[in-house]
Design a protein around this motif. Structure first.
Motif, short mmCIF file in Angstrom:
data_model
loop_
_atom_site.label_atom_id
_atom_site.label_comp_id
_atom_site.label_asym_id
_atom_site.label_seq_id
_atom_site.Cartn_x
_atom_site.Cartn_y
_atom_site.Cartn_z
N HIS A 1 37.54 35.17 40.34
CA HIS A 1 38.27 34.83 41.56
C HIS A 1 37.45 35.21 42.78
CE1 HIS A 1 42.00 33.83 39.41
NE2 HIS A 1 41.66 34.81 38.59
N ILE A 2 37.54 34.36 43.80
CA ILE A 2 36.74 34.55 44.99
C ILE A 2 37.17 35.82 45.72
CG2 ILE A 2 38.24 33.25 46.56
CD1 ILE A 2 35.61 32.00 47.71
N ALA A 3 36.16 36.51 46.30
CA ALA A 3 36.40 37.72 47.08
C ALA A 3 35.83 37.51 48.49
CB ALA A 3 35.75 38.92 46.40
N SER A 4 35.78 38.56 49.26
CA SER A 4 35.30 38.45 50.64
C SER A 4 33.87 37.94 50.67
CB SER A 4 35.38 39.81 51.33
OG SER A 4 34.56 40.75 50.66
N GLY A 5 33.59 37.13 51.68
CA GLY A 5 32.24 36.59 51.82
C GLY A 5 31.92 35.46 50.88
N GLY A 6 32.92 34.95 50.14
CA GLY A 6 32.67 33.85 49.22
C GLY A 6 31.95 34.26 47.95
N SER A 7 32.04 35.52 47.57
CA SER A 7 31.39 36.01 46.36
C SER A 7 32.41 36.13 45.23
CB SER A 7 30.74 37.37 46.62
OG SER A 7 31.72 38.32 47.01
N TYR A 8 31.90 36.30 44.00
CA TYR A 8 32.75 36.34 42.81
C TYR A 8 32.37 37.58 41.97
CZ TYR A 8 33.70 31.52 44.12
OH TYR A 8 34.06 30.39 44.81
N PRO A 9 33.14 38.67 42.09
CA PRO A 9 32.86 39.85 41.27
C PRO A 9 33.17 39.58 39.80
CG PRO A 9 34.37 40.34 43.09
CD PRO A 9 34.28 38.86 42.98
N SER A 10 32.37 40.20 38.92
CA SER A 10 32.63 40.05 37.48
C SER A 10 32.18 41.30 36.75
CB SER A 10 31.87 38.84 36.92
OG SER A 10 30.47 39.06 36.92
N ILE A 11 32.87 41.60 35.67
CA ILE A 11 32.41 42.58 34.69
C ILE A 11 32.13 41.79 33.42
CG2 ILE A 11 33.00 44.61 33.34
CD1 ILE A 11 34.81 45.46 35.68
N ILE A 12 30.87 41.70 33.06
CA ILE A 12 30.46 40.85 31.94
C ILE A 12 30.57 41.65 30.64
CG2 ILE A 12 28.64 39.41 30.99
CD1 ILE A 12 29.80 38.40 33.64
N THR A 13 31.51 41.24 29.81
CA THR A 13 31.77 41.94 28.55
C THR A 13 31.26 41.08 27.41
OG1 THR A 13 33.73 42.95 29.52
CG2 THR A 13 33.51 43.06 27.13
#
Length: 313
Positions: A135-147
């Protein structure tokens, strides 16, 4: 920024007759692997937002489709030779590193994107697969935890709006906490150095060599070691046009809390073979396992040192 001229006499006095040459391409320090993982960049990304400029990163796609992934977890794995002696990106399985931090990657698209990003993962050397919707976050970035569920070679495809990119990760079972695999010391002739004891940085650019106080604490087989309190190291770019007028060395302790940052001006050897070099006094504050990130204008790489207390007889 001032530059200095250095003649052969001064170079000899400072660095025990180390002279600088230019010539053939170096032999890569890293071993070949079967997984063609995306290359990790240690140079600062000119498009990086606030708080991202010091992070290693990978990228896929071109033009408006390009997506950059900032590797928040990476310092936590760089004590492992599988990370610090390879140009390709590695990631621990299970979504976490030995320190307990998550395997976080922040994805930043260059072009227009949507409210979500679809991440599709496929194992290239096995039957594994999974998906994540980010899901989009501030600044148009996409946080992820890659499992990633198991070790192997994994291809990630990312799509959001016009952004579309593919990257490849080498998934590994994490090394034990506290692992400190120092950068290997090379004991062989180097076409660019009149020295048979040297190291080279690892990164996306051509390497930066180091000679001088790079094995203070024991045998060369133990890897790069340096004493605390200020030791002389000569940094020699293999691509002179890539370094500019200064070199920045940033240190981060991997087995405890500790940082430092130093900047050194370029010098030029005025006797053949001529070229830019960076004499430095590296002042590591405490013994331990230290990651050094070395950056010039267009070149950057890393080296891992075991720092030892300087003892007197």
């Amino acid at each position: 920024m001032r530059a200095f001229l250095i003649g052969s006499t001064l170079l000899t006095a400072l660095f025990a007759a180390v002279a600088v040459g230019r010539g053939a391409q170096p032999t890569p320090a890293q071993a070949e692997t079967s997984c063609n993982a995306s290359v990790v960049h240690y140079e600062q990304n000119r498009d990086a937002g606030q708080g991202l400029t010091e992070l290693p990163w990978i990228a896929g796609g071109r033009g408006r489709q390009r997506i950059v992934g900032y590797l928040f977890y990476y310092p936590s794995v760089l004590g492992d030779r599988r990370a610090n002696q390879e140009r390709g990106v590695v990631i621990p399985t299970g979504g976490a590193v030995p320190s307990g931090a998550n395997a976080k990657i922040l994805w930043v698209p260059r072009g227009p994107s949507a409210l979500t990003m679809l991440l599709t993962a496929r194992q290239l050397d096995g039957p594994g697969a999974f998906r994540q919707r980010l899901h989009i976050a501030s600044g148009g970035s996409y946080p992820s935890i890659i499992t990633i569920p198991r070790a192997g070679c994994w291809q990630l495809t990312l799509r959001s709006g016009e952004a579309h990119a593919t990257v490849v990760l080498q998934a590994i079972d994490a090394a034990p906490s506290g692992t400190c695999d120092a950068t290997p010391i090379r004991e062989e002739p180097n076409p660019a150095l009149l020295s048979t004891i040297w190291i080279e940085t690892i990164g996306a650019s051509r390497p930066i060599y180091a000679v001088g106080s790079i094995h203070d604490g024991g045998s060369a087989s133990e890897g790069a070691t340096i004493a605390t309190g200020g030791r002389k190291v000569m940094w020699v770019p293999s691509a002179p046009e890539s370094v500019g007028l200064s070199l920045t060395v940033s240190g981060r302790r991997l087995d405890a809390v500790g940082i430092f940052r130093q900047q050194f001006p370029v010098a030029y050897a005025i006797t053949p073979p001529v070229g830019p070099v960076f004499p430095s006094t590296i002042d590591i504050p405490t013994p331990g396992c230290w990651l050094l990130t070395v950056r010039g204008a267009k070149a950057a790489g890393i080296a891992v040192f075991g720092a030892v207390a300087l003892t007197s007889n």
